[in-house]
Design an enzyme around this catalytic site. Structure first.
Site, PDB file in Angstrom:
ATOM      1  N   PRO A 126      37.319  59.747  56.715  1.00  0.00           N
ATOM      2  CG  PRO A 126      36.128  61.716  57.113  1.00  0.00           C
ATOM      3  CD  PRO A 126      36.040  60.214  57.222  1.00  0.00           C
ATOM      4  CB  CYS A 127      42.463  59.557  57.915  1.00  0.00           C
ATOM      5  SG  CYS A 127      42.827  58.731  56.362  1.00  0.00           S
ATOM      6  CG  HIS A 128      40.895  63.592  53.394  1.00  0.00           C
ATOM      7  ND1 HIS A 128      40.027  62.512  53.365  1.00  0.00           N
ATOM      8  CD2 HIS A 128      40.156  64.677  53.057  1.00  0.00           C
ATOM      9  CE1 HIS A 128      38.825  62.934  53.004  1.00  0.00           C
ATOM     10  NE2 HIS A 128      38.882  64.242  52.816  1.00  0.00           N
TER      11      HIS A 128
END
Length: 164
Positions: A126-128
């Site tokens: 989850p780079c967001h």
């Protein structure tokens, strides 16, 4: 090595391309196409079928953790960063500096940002959930509007314990 396969998921914020092989998912990206053009096929590996189902459940607010295997290709540092991203709890955000500290390189904030930008497994890794230390949204390969949408989506579906 087995051959690559692709399936698409028509999410509320665009087409999600899932690419992988029998051993695991290789990439999950938002496409700029308007419609999903790669449906499940009879020879689609089970791992892609499972990933498609888990991504669909995520967008419906029914999944907060993923179980499908994925394959990352990066440097030792990039892999440490990507592993740290998977430790960020659903619906929470942390700064690039927080990740730099988590991987034991407190001064490597820019390197963390660079590794984050090279993540090929969106949503599952989850780079967001990474934001600037000032609390602002910064860079996202899928676009800042999608990043904001994903963060708000998770906050919408998080279950909080009943208050007494």
């Amino acid at each position: 090595m087995s051959e690559l396969h692709q399936v698409d998921y028509q999410s509320p914020i665009g087409v999600v391309e899932i690419i992988g092989k029998a051993e695991g998912i290789m990439s999950i990206f938002f496409s700029e196409r308007d419609t999903a053009t790669h449906p499940l096929q009879p020879d689609t590996p089970q791992v892609l079928q499972d990933c498609l189902r888990e991504i669909e459940e995520y967008f419906k607010g029914e999944r907060i953790e993923f179980t499908v295997p994925y394959i990352t290709e990066g440097t030792e540092f990039q892999n440490r960063v990507w592993s740290a991203l998977t430790e960020i709890p659903y619906a929470e955000t942390v700064s690039y500096r927080d990740i730099a500290i988590a991987v034991g390189s407190e001064k490597a904030v820019r390197a963390v940002g660079n590794a984050n930008s090279k993540n090929k497994i969106s949503i599952i890794v989850p780079c967001h959930r990474i934001i600037g230390s000032n609390g602002r949204l910064t860079g996202y390969a899928g676009g800042l509007s999608r990043k904001e949408w994903l963060i708000q989506h998770e906050k919408t579906f998080i279950s909080w314990p009943e208050q007494l």
